[in-house]
Design a protein around this motif. Structure first.
Motif, PDB file in Angstrom:
ATOM      1  N   ASP A   1      -4.019  -9.457   6.829  1.00  0.00           N
ATOM      2  CA  ASP A   1      -3.409  -8.614   5.803  1.00  0.00           C
ATOM      3  C   ASP A   1      -4.459  -7.976   4.895  1.00  0.00           C
ATOM      4  N   HIS A   2      -5.603  -8.642   4.767  1.00  0.00           N
ATOM      5  CA  HIS A   2      -6.687  -8.118   3.929  1.00  0.00           C
ATOM      6  C   HIS A   2      -7.744  -7.395   4.753  1.00  0.00           C
TER       7      HIS A   2
ATOM      8  N   ASP B   1     -10.806  -8.826  -0.937  1.00  0.00           N
ATOM      9  CA  ASP B   1     -10.924  -7.369  -0.847  1.00  0.00           C
ATOM     10  C   ASP B   1     -12.376  -6.895  -0.797  1.00  0.00           C
ATOM     11  N   GLU B   2     -13.311  -7.839  -0.889  1.00  0.00           N
ATOM     12  CA  GLU B   2     -14.734  -7.496  -0.817  1.00  0.00           C
ATOM     13  C   GLU B   2     -15.381  -7.985   0.478  1.00  0.00           C
TER      14      GLU B   2
ATOM     15  N   ASP C   1     -15.273  -7.978   4.844  1.00  0.00           N
ATOM     16  CA  ASP C   1     -14.801  -7.463   6.131  1.00  0.00           C
ATOM     17  C   ASP C   1     -14.953  -8.503   7.237  1.00  0.00           C
TER      18      ASP C   1
END
Length: 215
Positions: free
Chosen positions: A29-30, A112-113, A115
């Motif tokens: 989801d992120h 959110d930071e 990958d």
């Protein structure tokens, strides 16, 4: 007589697998791709992260990590020094991470930071095998200094992994390790496994390894 309660064992695995699936969904989801790193103490798991993070940055991606250890924060400090988000997950007496511990670790990360998330398990070639954590691939790292029979002694670890890394290839001659035997054993237990030989001092094999991780 040694008695094992099979139902209790199955329940533990079932609960763990449900949590692992939830971890995987939460990370997805992120927009995060997560990868397990498994192997014995000293095989080179943390060094692999140290070498891969700069290569990941060159590809425009942001890395993060969960450092799993029974006790202490030595590996965690090495990862933090890379200037990436990280969480130190101490297991206490347990010889492996489980999905619940990873769920707790994820709560402490700025998702959110990130990958690419590396989940470095406790240094052990047996205990982590049956405990999924929510990652999309498993990477098992062994070193020539563990002896060229290390794969044959731990078949289940390799059967459950996607990528195999034979590390410290530069030391094989000094310890009498047959790298071809190690690779042949990996292929025997897991014919689909992608295998790489690495030298963390020179960076040998790391670009190809990252290609396979991100494929």
């Amino acid at each position: 007589m040694h008695h094992i309660d099979v139902h209790v064992e199955k329940d533990i695995y079932d609960v763990n697998n449900r949590l692992a699936d939830a971890n995987a969904a939460h990370l997805k989801d992120h927009g995060i791709r997560a990868f397990d790193l498994l192997g014995a103490i000293g095989s080179g798991k943390t060094a692999t992260i140290e070498r891969l993070v700069p290569l990941i940055r060159k590809r425009g991606l942001r890395a993060g990590a969960i450092a799993g250890d029974v006790y202490g924060d030595d590996d965690f400090k090495r990862i933090v020094a890379l200037d990436v988000p990280a969480y130190n997950a101490n297991t206490g007496k347990e010889c492996h991470l489980d999905a619940h511990l990873v769920e707790h670790a994820i709560e402490h990360l700025p998702l959110d930071e990130i990958d690419i998330l590396f989940i470095e398990n406790v240094g052990n070639m047996v205990c982590p095998t049956d405990f999924r954590l929510g990652a999309e691939k498993r990477i098992v790292v062994v070193s020539s200094t563990e002896g060229d029979d290390v794969v044959n002694k731990h078949p289940m670890m390799f059967r459950s992994s996607n990528i195999g890394v034979i590390n410290k290839v530069d030391l094989a001659g000094f310890v009498g390790a047959d790298l071809d035997r190690m690779e042949a054993d990996m292929r025997r237990y897991n014919p689909e496994m992608k295998i790489f030989r690495t030298n963390m001092k020179t960076g040998k094999g790391l670009d190809e390894l990252l290609d396979a991780i991100l494929a």
